[in-house]
Motif scaffolding. Sequence first.
Motif, PDB file in Angstrom:
ATOM      1  N   LEU A  60       1.768   5.549  -7.025  1.00 15.24           N
ATOM      2  CA  LEU A  60       2.039   4.117  -7.196  1.00 15.24           C
ATOM      3  C   LEU A  60       1.068   3.268  -6.385  1.00 15.24           C
ATOM      4  CD1 LEU A  60       3.916   2.045  -8.549  1.00 15.24           C
ATOM      5  CD2 LEU A  60       5.431   2.259  -6.597  1.00 15.24           C
ATOM      6  N   ALA A  61       0.637   3.781  -5.235  1.00 13.79           N
ATOM      7  CA  ALA A  61      -0.305   3.044  -4.384  1.00 13.79           C
ATOM      8  C   ALA A  61      -1.647   2.850  -5.091  1.00 13.79           C
ATOM      9  CB  ALA A  61      -0.508   3.778  -3.071  1.00 13.79           C
ATOM     10  N   ALA A  62      -1.984   3.724  -6.014  1.00 10.62           N
ATOM     11  CA  ALA A  62      -3.225   3.568  -6.776  1.00 10.62           C
ATOM     12  C   ALA A  62      -3.186   2.318  -7.652  1.00 10.62           C
ATOM     13  CB  ALA A  62      -3.462   4.805  -7.639  1.00 10.62           C
ATOM     14  N   VAL A  63      -2.001   1.863  -7.982  1.00  8.46           N
ATOM     15  CA  VAL A  63      -1.851   0.683  -8.835  1.00  8.46           C
ATOM     16  C   VAL A  63      -1.574  -0.574  -8.022  1.00  8.46           C
ATOM     17  CG1 VAL A  63      -0.525  -0.313 -10.756  1.00  8.46           C
ATOM     18  CG2 VAL A  63      -0.975   2.141 -10.700  1.00  8.46           C
ATOM     19  N   VAL A  64      -0.641  -0.505  -7.051  1.00  7.56           N
ATOM     20  CA  VAL A  64      -0.194  -1.705  -6.335  1.00  7.56           C
ATOM     21  C   VAL A  64      -0.759  -1.841  -4.929  1.00  7.56           C
ATOM     22  CG1 VAL A  64       1.938  -1.888  -7.648  1.00  7.56           C
ATOM     23  CG2 VAL A  64       1.949  -0.623  -5.511  1.00  7.56           C
ATOM     24  N   GLY A  65      -1.336  -0.793  -4.388  1.00  2.05           N
ATOM     25  CA  GLY A  65      -1.877  -0.856  -3.029  1.00  2.05           C
ATOM     26  C   GLY A  65      -1.029  -0.049  -2.054  1.00  2.05           C
ATOM     27  N   ASN A  66      -1.592   0.230  -0.868  1.00  2.00           N
ATOM     28  CA  ASN A  66      -0.932   1.092   0.121  1.00  2.00           C
ATOM     29  C   ASN A  66       0.076   0.372   1.000  1.00  2.00           C
ATOM     30  OD1 ASN A  66      -2.273   3.420  -0.651  1.00  2.00           O
ATOM     31  ND2 ASN A  66      -4.009   3.012   0.703  1.00  2.00           N
ATOM     32  N   SER A  67      -0.025  -0.923   1.162  1.00  2.00           N
ATOM     33  CA  SER A  67       0.828  -1.644   2.103  1.00  2.00           C
ATOM     34  C   SER A  67       2.285  -1.668   1.630  1.00  2.00           C
ATOM     35  CB  SER A  67       0.321  -3.081   2.276  1.00  2.00           C
ATOM     36  OG  SER A  67       0.394  -3.765   1.048  1.00  2.00           O
ATOM     37  N   PRO A  68       3.237  -1.636   2.573  1.00  2.00           N
ATOM     38  CA  PRO A  68       4.652  -1.706   2.205  1.00  2.00           C
ATOM     39  C   PRO A  68       4.969  -3.050   1.547  1.00  2.00           C
ATOM     40  CG  PRO A  68       4.406  -0.945   4.466  1.00  2.00           C
ATOM     41  CD  PRO A  68       3.060  -1.392   3.998  1.00  2.00           C
ATOM     42  N   LEU A  69       5.686  -2.985   0.438  1.00  2.00           N
ATOM     43  CA  LEU A  69       6.024  -4.185  -0.338  1.00  2.00           C
ATOM     44  C   LEU A  69       7.494  -4.165  -0.717  1.00  2.00           C
ATOM     45  CD1 LEU A  69       3.076  -3.992  -2.895  1.00  2.00           C
ATOM     46  CD2 LEU A  69       3.314  -5.704  -1.126  1.00  2.00           C
ATOM     47  N   PRO A  70       8.109  -5.349  -0.903  1.00  6.35           N
ATOM     48  CA  PRO A  70       9.458  -5.384  -1.458  1.00  6.35           C
ATOM     49  C   PRO A  70       9.430  -4.945  -2.922  1.00  6.35           C
ATOM     50  CG  PRO A  70       8.823  -7.544  -0.608  1.00  6.35           C
ATOM     51  CD  PRO A  70       7.647  -6.646  -0.484  1.00  6.35           C
ATOM     52  N   ARG A  71      10.548  -4.485  -3.392  1.00  4.16           N
ATOM     53  CA  ARG A  71      10.674  -3.999  -4.769  1.00  4.16           C
ATOM     54  C   ARG A  71      10.234  -5.052  -5.780  1.00  4.16           C
ATOM     55  NH1 ARG A  71      13.811   0.471  -6.221  1.00  4.16           N
ATOM     56  NH2 ARG A  71      14.622   0.666  -4.127  1.00  4.16           N
ATOM     57  N   THR A  72      10.560  -6.310  -5.513  1.00  7.45           N
ATOM     58  CA  THR A  72      10.202  -7.390  -6.442  1.00  7.45           C
ATOM     59  C   THR A  72       8.695  -7.553  -6.548  1.00  7.45           C
ATOM     60  OG1 THR A  72      10.461  -8.963  -4.628  1.00  7.45           O
ATOM     61  CG2 THR A  72      12.338  -8.671  -6.093  1.00  7.45           C
ATOM     62  N   GLU A  73       8.004  -7.421  -5.425  1.00  5.59           N
ATOM     63  CA  GLU A  73       6.546  -7.554  -5.432  1.00  5.59           C
ATOM     64  C   GLU A  73       5.881  -6.375  -6.141  1.00  5.59           C
ATOM     65  OE1 GLU A  73       4.380 -10.001  -4.420  1.00  5.59           O
ATOM     66  OE2 GLU A  73       6.217 -11.167  -4.318  1.00  5.59           O
TER      67      GLU A  73
END
Length: 143
Positions: free
Chosen positions: A78-91
């Motif tokens: 999933l980090a390959a698509v949205v990035g490595n940083s911790p994010l809320p589910r909505t983001e």
Amino acid sequence: MATAKKAPAKKAAPAKKVAPAKKAAAPAKKVAAKAPAKKAAPAKKAAPAKKVAAKKAPAKKRTVNAAFMKALTPSAALAAVVGNSPLPRTEVVSKLWTYIKKNKLQDAVNKRMINADAKLKEVFNKAQVSMFEMAGLIGKHLK
């Protein structure tokens, strides 16, 4: 809901009592036949205005659920698509949609279906996913 059905019935009864009084006055004024039709129209517009006010009164501000705002770490796929940083589910869902639209992965015929490319195939484990399934499949990749 039962009270909502009773309330319009009570409002309709006084309107019927008022209407015969107008009809009695109407024969005296035969010259202006269009005037009673215009008087009837504002009465219909007044009723929806009351309904709108009734809908606005019980509306309350919604509180944000803390579980949605908790920052979660995405898996490597999933980090390959949205990035490595911790994010809320909505983001995470929001960033997935920007990725999908940027790469034109929505099905042309049925917009609810998402055609997975190589990166999304690792996340979804399917070639095509419904947008309603997507949130459930993302949950497995967040910790």
